[in-house]
Design a protein around this motif. Structure first.
Motif, PDB file in Angstrom:
ATOM      1  N   ASP A 198       3.329   7.691  -4.664  1.00  0.00           N
ATOM      2  CA  ASP A 198       2.955   6.603  -5.574  1.00  0.00           C
ATOM      3  C   ASP A 198       2.782   5.263  -4.853  1.00  0.00           C
ATOM      4  O   ASP A 198       3.170   4.213  -5.372  1.00  0.00           O
ATOM      5  CB  ASP A 198       3.984   6.442  -6.697  1.00  0.00           C
ATOM      6  N   LEU A 199       2.150   5.285  -3.684  1.00  0.00           N
ATOM      7  CA  LEU A 199       1.864   4.034  -2.979  1.00  0.00           C
ATOM      8  C   LEU A 199       0.364   3.765  -2.889  1.00  0.00           C
ATOM      9  O   LEU A 199      -0.041   2.799  -2.243  1.00  0.00           O
ATOM     10  CB  LEU A 199       2.478   4.051  -1.576  1.00  0.00           C
ATOM     11  N   THR A 200      -0.436   4.587  -3.524  1.00  0.00           N
ATOM     12  CA  THR A 200      -1.864   4.289  -3.585  1.00  0.00           C
ATOM     13  C   THR A 200      -2.059   2.967  -4.326  1.00  0.00           C
ATOM     14  O   THR A 200      -1.493   2.746  -5.382  1.00  0.00           O
ATOM     15  CB  THR A 200      -2.608   5.416  -4.323  1.00  0.00           C
ATOM     16  N   GLY A 201      -2.830   2.100  -3.738  1.00  0.00           N
ATOM     17  CA  GLY A 201      -3.012   0.768  -4.317  1.00  0.00           C
ATOM     18  C   GLY A 201      -2.148  -0.288  -3.649  1.00  0.00           C
ATOM     19  O   GLY A 201      -2.426  -1.477  -3.755  1.00  0.00           O
ATOM     20  N   ARG A 202      -1.070   0.148  -2.969  1.00  0.00           N
ATOM     21  CA  ARG A 202      -0.238  -0.775  -2.195  1.00  0.00           C
ATOM     22  C   ARG A 202      -0.322  -0.477  -0.707  1.00  0.00           C
ATOM     23  O   ARG A 202       0.351  -1.125   0.098  1.00  0.00           O
ATOM     24  CB  ARG A 202       1.223  -0.683  -2.648  1.00  0.00           C
ATOM     25  N   ASP A 203      -1.141   0.502  -0.336  1.00  0.00           N
ATOM     26  CA  ASP A 203      -1.197   0.954   1.055  1.00  0.00           C
ATOM     27  C   ASP A 203      -1.823  -0.084   1.975  1.00  0.00           C
ATOM     28  O   ASP A 203      -1.590  -0.043   3.188  1.00  0.00           O
ATOM     29  CB  ASP A 203      -1.966   2.269   1.165  1.00  0.00           C
ATOM     30  N   ARG A 204      -2.594  -1.030   1.437  1.00  0.00           N
ATOM     31  CA  ARG A 204      -3.210  -2.051   2.290  1.00  0.00           C
ATOM     32  C   ARG A 204      -2.422  -3.358   2.278  1.00  0.00           C
ATOM     33  O   ARG A 204      -2.870  -4.359   2.818  1.00  0.00           O
ATOM     34  CB  ARG A 204      -4.661  -2.265   1.869  1.00  0.00           C
ATOM     35  N   ASP A 205      -1.249  -3.331   1.665  1.00  0.00           N
ATOM     36  CA  ASP A 205      -0.325  -4.467   1.733  1.00  0.00           C
ATOM     37  C   ASP A 205       0.561  -4.312   2.971  1.00  0.00           C
ATOM     38  O   ASP A 205       0.895  -3.195   3.379  1.00  0.00           O
ATOM     39  CB  ASP A 205       0.572  -4.521   0.494  1.00  0.00           C
ATOM     40  N   LYS A 206       0.970  -5.441   3.536  1.00  0.00           N
ATOM     41  CA  LYS A 206       1.845  -5.378   4.703  1.00  0.00           C
ATOM     42  C   LYS A 206       3.230  -4.869   4.294  1.00  0.00           C
ATOM     43  O   LYS A 206       3.753  -5.215   3.230  1.00  0.00           O
ATOM     44  CB  LYS A 206       1.966  -6.753   5.349  1.00  0.00           C
ATOM     45  N   VAL A 207       3.807  -4.047   5.150  1.00  0.00           N
ATOM     46  CA  VAL A 207       5.102  -3.436   4.856  1.00  0.00           C
ATOM     47  C   VAL A 207       6.184  -4.495   4.700  1.00  0.00           C
ATOM     48  O   VAL A 207       7.156  -4.301   3.956  1.00  0.00           O
ATOM     49  CB  VAL A 207       5.467  -2.410   5.946  1.00  0.00           C
ATOM     50  N   GLY A 208       6.020  -5.634   5.373  1.00  0.00           N
ATOM     51  CA  GLY A 208       6.996  -6.710   5.235  1.00  0.00           C
ATOM     52  C   GLY A 208       7.148  -7.185   3.807  1.00  0.00           C
ATOM     53  O   GLY A 208       8.190  -7.746   3.444  1.00  0.00           O
ATOM     54  N   GLY A 209       6.144  -6.965   2.975  1.00  0.00           N
ATOM     55  CA  GLY A 209       6.218  -7.353   1.580  1.00  0.00           C
ATOM     56  C   GLY A 209       6.662  -6.234   0.657  1.00  0.00           C
ATOM     57  O   GLY A 209       6.737  -6.424  -0.559  1.00  0.00           O
ATOM     58  N   TYR A 210       6.965  -5.064   1.220  1.00  0.00           N
ATOM     59  CA  TYR A 210       7.415  -3.939   0.408  1.00  0.00           C
ATOM     60  C   TYR A 210       8.865  -4.128  -0.017  1.00  0.00           C
ATOM     61  O   TYR A 210       9.684  -4.685   0.715  1.00  0.00           O
ATOM     62  CB  TYR A 210       7.331  -2.633   1.206  1.00  0.00           C
ATOM     63  N   SER A 211       9.193  -3.597  -1.179  1.00  0.00           N
ATOM     64  CA  SER A 211      10.601  -3.517  -1.576  1.00  0.00           C
ATOM     65  C   SER A 211      11.279  -2.424  -0.746  1.00  0.00           C
ATOM     66  O   SER A 211      10.617  -1.613  -0.088  1.00  0.00           O
ATOM     67  CB  SER A 211      10.715  -3.168  -3.062  1.00  0.00           C
ATOM     68  N   PHE A 212      12.610  -2.401  -0.803  1.00  0.00           N
ATOM     69  CA  PHE A 212      13.345  -1.375  -0.064  1.00  0.00           C
ATOM     70  C   PHE A 212      12.942   0.021  -0.545  1.00  0.00           C
ATOM     71  O   PHE A 212      12.750   0.945   0.255  1.00  0.00           O
ATOM     72  CB  PHE A 212      14.851  -1.579  -0.246  1.00  0.00           C
ATOM     73  N   GLY A 213      12.784   0.179  -1.852  1.00  0.00           N
ATOM     74  CA  GLY A 213      12.386   1.468  -2.386  1.00  0.00           C
ATOM     75  C   GLY A 213      11.006   1.899  -1.922  1.00  0.00           C
ATOM     76  O   GLY A 213      10.771   3.081  -1.647  1.00  0.00           O
TER      77      GLY A 213
END
Length: 346
Positions: free
Chosen positions: A150-165
């Motif tokens: 369920d990361l389609t759509g967030r895959d082009r965001d930098k990982v630094g902005g990802y939540s821990f989950g």
């Protein structure tokens, strides 16, 4: 044979163990995914893992459960070949490190502790780098694994902005790049908020429904109860329970209702001799266990005696209470032997 992986540039998350691929072997489905017998690891005078046995069948979700320091991560490190056992047998799909070396991890993927990625790169770019190191058809699976977690759509965001989950789910995606038969996850829900825990449980369910074998460690009884078929419970390096979740649930004590009244001492005396009811003092309140009818009758008896309940709340869930019973015995009590689902607490 597994291709030797090139030296990793500084910062690449080498702890994500991806699988190498071997030709199919006739009859492999008749073998256990993981067979552990008498596995032991010592650090000087400390025995971190003390002669444990674990058998994980193909296609199941198997939990290794225990408090911090129980030896769960040590077991997984030995499975991945990151540390060597001092004694015992450890086989993955019938292969061992002594006989097969790195080929032992054919068809195996996962991560130990929390996955790390380049924070200044996107999720997709991180997966592309790992796919390039892994070779094979891994790059062709990037879109598929992003969809699975369920990361389609967030895959082009930098990982630094990802939540821990999201980073945990990206770690699962990285592990799935080579289409493994066995996925090993070390505390996958550790540190997640309730929404993240829900998402991780749903992800493991989806993976299990696809036929993937999952071996995970956890210190959370609720997590294991929700997603695992079978469980091994460990305490200070030893096994205190082997068996199915359903058998463990059947042996759990009734759930306690925690009761505070205007006169707890008198309330406890009124419970004496009541059929189907037990009342004990616990941390300044009364722990009431029994059938719902017996508890209802007890509350009515208190009211008739002029004792007013001030609070009545649910205590630990039954399996959680059993988990603490198995893993938090006093230091002076005799050590638990290995229990099976027939023997535990009998």
């Amino acid at each position: 044979m597994c291709a030797r992986r090139p030296a990793l540039p500084w910062g690449v998350p080498a702890f994500i163990v991806t699988s190498c691929r071997l030709p199919s072997v006739a009859g492999v489905t008749d073998q256990l995914a993981v067979r552990i017998e008498g596995l032991t690891k010592r650090y000087g005078s400390l025995t971190a893992v003390d002669g444990i046995d674990i058998a994980v069948a193909e296609g199941e979700v198997y939990g290794v459960l225990g408090p911090n320091g129980a030896g769960k991560t040590t077991v997984l490190r030995m499975l991945f070949g990151l540390i060597r056992p001092d004694a015992g047998v450890l086989e993955v799909f019938g292969r061992s490190w002594e006989q097969n070396g790195t080929d032992t991890l054919a068809g195996v993927a996962g991560f130990i502790e929390s996955p790390k990625f380049y924070p200044y790169l996107t999720g997709r770019k991180n997966l592309q780098l790992l796919a390039g190191l892994d070779g094979g058809a891994a790059r062709e699976r990037i879109d598929e694994v992003l969809d699975v977690v369920d990361l389609t759509g967030r895959d082009r965001d930098k990982v630094g902005g990802y939540s821990f989950g999201m980073r945990q789910r990206l770690g699962v995606a990285a592990s799935l790049l080579r289409d493994p038969r066995l996925l090993v996850l070390d505390e996958p829900a550790n540190g997640l908020d309730p929404a993240g825990i829900r998402d991780m449980r749903a992800l493991v369910h989806r993976l299990a429904d696809s036929g993937l074998t999952v071996l995970l460690s956890s210190h959370d009884m609720a997590e294991v109860e929700e997603i695992c078929d079978n469980v091994t419970i460990m305490k200070t390096g030893s096994v205190v329970y082997h068996g199915t979740i359903s058998a463990l649930r059947a042996q759990a004590p009734p759930q306690a209702h925690l009761l505070r009244t205007t006169d707890d001492a008198a309330a406890a005396r009124l419970a004496a001799g009541a059929e189907g009811l037990s009342v004990a003092t616990a941390e300044g309140q009364l722990a009431v266990r029994g059938t719902q009818d017996a508890i209802d009758a007890y509350v009515r008896t208190l009211a008739l005696a002029g004792i007013a309940p001030r609070s009545l709340t649910l205590g630990e869930a039954p399996l959680e209470a059993l988990f603490f019973m198995l893993t938090e015995a006093s230091p002076d009590s005799p050590p638990h032997g290995t229990r099976t689902d027939q023997e535990a607490l009998s």
